[in-house]
Design a protein around this motif. Structure first.
Motif, PDB file in Angstrom:
ATOM      1  N   ALA A  40       0.840  -1.197   0.000  1.00 20.69           N
ATOM      2  CA  ALA A  40       0.000   0.000   0.000  1.00 20.69           C
ATOM      3  C   ALA A  40       0.877   1.250   0.000  1.00 20.69           C
ATOM      4  CB  ALA A  40      -0.927  -0.002   1.211  1.00 20.69           C
ATOM      5  N   GLY A  41       1.979   1.226   0.745  1.00 17.68           N
ATOM      6  CA  GLY A  41       2.921   2.338   0.743  1.00 17.68           C
ATOM      7  C   GLY A  41       3.566   2.522  -0.619  1.00 17.68           C
ATOM      8  N   ILE A  42       3.920   1.412  -1.270  1.00 17.24           N
ATOM      9  CA  ILE A  42       4.499   1.483  -2.614  1.00 17.24           C
ATOM     10  C   ILE A  42       3.475   2.074  -3.588  1.00 17.24           C
ATOM     11  CG2 ILE A  42       5.370   0.100  -4.550  1.00 17.24           C
ATOM     12  CD1 ILE A  42       7.343   0.399  -2.231  1.00 17.24           C
ATOM     13  N   ALA A  43       2.209   1.705  -3.448  1.00 22.47           N
ATOM     14  CA  ALA A  43       1.150   2.254  -4.308  1.00 22.47           C
ATOM     15  C   ALA A  43       1.014   3.762  -4.090  1.00 22.47           C
ATOM     16  CB  ALA A  43      -0.172   1.547  -4.032  1.00 22.47           C
ATOM     17  N   LEU A  44       1.150   4.209  -2.849  1.00 29.05           N
ATOM     18  CA  LEU A  44       1.088   5.650  -2.574  1.00 29.05           C
ATOM     19  C   LEU A  44       2.257   6.398  -3.229  1.00 29.05           C
ATOM     20  CD1 LEU A  44      -0.032   5.870   1.150  1.00 29.05           C
ATOM     21  CD2 LEU A  44      -1.199   6.823  -0.830  1.00 29.05           C
ATOM     22  N   ILE A  45       3.426   5.789  -3.250  1.00 35.99           N
ATOM     23  CA  ILE A  45       4.568   6.421  -3.907  1.00 35.99           C
ATOM     24  C   ILE A  45       4.268   6.609  -5.395  1.00 35.99           C
ATOM     25  CG2 ILE A  45       6.996   6.115  -4.563  1.00 35.99           C
ATOM     26  CD1 ILE A  45       7.305   4.584  -1.866  1.00 35.99           C
ATOM     27  N   GLY A  46       3.729   5.580  -6.017  1.00 41.99           N
ATOM     28  CA  GLY A  46       3.350   5.690  -7.427  1.00 41.99           C
ATOM     29  C   GLY A  46       2.244   6.702  -7.643  1.00 41.99           C
ATOM     30  N   ALA A  47       1.295   6.757  -6.707  1.00 34.84           N
ATOM     31  CA  ALA A  47       0.202   7.726  -6.816  1.00 34.84           C
ATOM     32  C   ALA A  47       0.736   9.154  -6.742  1.00 34.84           C
ATOM     33  CB  ALA A  47      -0.824   7.493  -5.705  1.00 34.84           C
ATOM     34  N   GLY A  48       1.767   9.384  -5.946  1.00 31.63           N
ATOM     35  CA  GLY A  48       2.372  10.713  -5.869  1.00 31.63           C
ATOM     36  C   GLY A  48       2.943  11.142  -7.204  1.00 31.63           C
ATOM     37  N   ALA A  49       3.590  10.203  -7.901  1.00 27.52           N
ATOM     38  CA  ALA A  49       4.138  10.516  -9.219  1.00 27.52           C
ATOM     39  C   ALA A  49       3.023  10.806 -10.221  1.00 27.52           C
ATOM     40  CB  ALA A  49       5.005   9.370  -9.712  1.00 27.52           C
ATOM     41  N   VAL A  50       1.970  10.015 -10.170  1.00 25.56           N
ATOM     42  CA  VAL A  50       0.852  10.202 -11.098  1.00 25.56           C
ATOM     43  C   VAL A  50       0.138  11.529 -10.833  1.00 25.56           C
ATOM     44  CG1 VAL A  50      -1.409   9.292 -11.769  1.00 25.56           C
ATOM     45  CG2 VAL A  50       0.519   7.744 -11.515  1.00 25.56           C
ATOM     46  N   VAL A  51      -0.148  11.821  -9.568  1.00 28.56           N
ATOM     47  CA  VAL A  51      -0.844  13.063  -9.221  1.00 28.56           C
ATOM     48  C   VAL A  51       0.007  14.276  -9.606  1.00 28.56           C
ATOM     49  CG1 VAL A  51      -1.647  14.465  -7.274  1.00 28.56           C
ATOM     50  CG2 VAL A  51      -2.274  12.059  -7.417  1.00 28.56           C
ATOM     51  N   GLY A  52       1.307  14.224  -9.331  1.00 26.73           N
ATOM     52  CA  GLY A  52       2.188  15.318  -9.725  1.00 26.73           C
ATOM     53  C   GLY A  52       2.206  15.524 -11.233  1.00 26.73           C
ATOM     54  N   GLY A  53       2.231  14.421 -11.977  1.00 26.33           N
ATOM     55  CA  GLY A  53       2.216  14.515 -13.436  1.00 26.33           C
ATOM     56  C   GLY A  53       0.911  15.081 -13.972  1.00 26.33           C
ATOM     57  N   ILE A  54      -0.196  14.667 -13.379  1.00 29.08           N
ATOM     58  CA  ILE A  54      -1.503  15.181 -13.803  1.00 29.08           C
ATOM     59  C   ILE A  54      -1.607  16.673 -13.497  1.00 29.08           C
ATOM     60  CG2 ILE A  54      -3.979  15.103 -13.290  1.00 29.08           C
ATOM     61  CD1 ILE A  54      -3.643  12.050 -12.968  1.00 29.08           C
ATOM     62  N   MET A  55      -1.149  17.066 -12.316  1.00 29.01           N
ATOM     63  CA  MET A  55      -1.196  18.490 -11.960  1.00 29.01           C
ATOM     64  C   MET A  55      -0.289  19.323 -12.869  1.00 29.01           C
ATOM     65  SD  MET A  55      -1.370  18.388  -7.801  1.00 29.01           S
ATOM     66  CE  MET A  55      -1.478  20.169  -7.636  1.00 29.01           C
ATOM     67  N   ARG A  56       0.858  18.773 -13.237  1.00 31.55           N
ATOM     68  CA  ARG A  56       1.750  19.489 -14.152  1.00 31.55           C
ATOM     69  C   ARG A  56       1.083  19.642 -15.514  1.00 31.55           C
ATOM     70  NH1 ARG A  56       7.164  17.492 -16.933  1.00 31.55           N
ATOM     71  NH2 ARG A  56       7.797  19.482 -17.802  1.00 31.55           N
ATOM     72  N   ALA A  57       0.418  18.583 -15.980  1.00 31.68           N
ATOM     73  CA  ALA A  57      -0.279  18.658 -17.267  1.00 31.68           C
ATOM     74  C   ALA A  57      -1.432  19.657 -17.216  1.00 31.68           C
ATOM     75  CB  ALA A  57      -0.787  17.275 -17.659  1.00 31.68           C
ATOM     76  N   ALA A  58      -2.006  19.848 -16.028  1.00 28.73           N
ATOM     77  CA  ALA A  58      -3.106  20.797 -15.866  1.00 28.73           C
ATOM     78  C   ALA A  58      -2.611  22.239 -15.745  1.00 28.73           C
ATOM     79  CB  ALA A  58      -3.938  20.429 -14.640  1.00 28.73           C
TER      80      ALA A  58
END
Length: 79
Positions: A40-58
């Motif tokens: 679950a912690g590893i999934a959160l690390i990946g989610a941080g990368a995805v959320v940061g990328g989505i926010m950058r694209a926005a």
């Protein structure tokens, strides 16, 4: 170093905070011996990368610098 503006955006801060929480969760569950909690912690690390990328694209991230353009020319002149 801080004058470069590296990472001073909402996208960067959000992604790093989520990833940091993921590292804390994963580390805590390793100590507790829970495999599911670790992943679950590893999934959160990946989610941080995805959320940061989505926010950058926005548009909440830093605009990439063009190749061949010096860093001093990219910044506006201060008076």
């Amino acid at each position: 170093m801080s004058s470069s503006g590296h990472g001073h955006t909402p996208a960067a801060w959000t992604g790093v905070i989520i990833a940091f929480i993921g590292f804390c969760v994963g580390g805590a569950f390793i100590v507790l011996g829970s495999v599911a909690g670790f992943w679950a912690g590893i999934a959160l690390i990946g989610a941080g990368a995805v959320v940061g990328g989505i926010m950058r694209a926005a548009g909440l991230g830093q605009e990439p610098r063009r190749a061949g353009k010096p860093a001093a020319a990219a910044r506006p002149q201060e008076s």
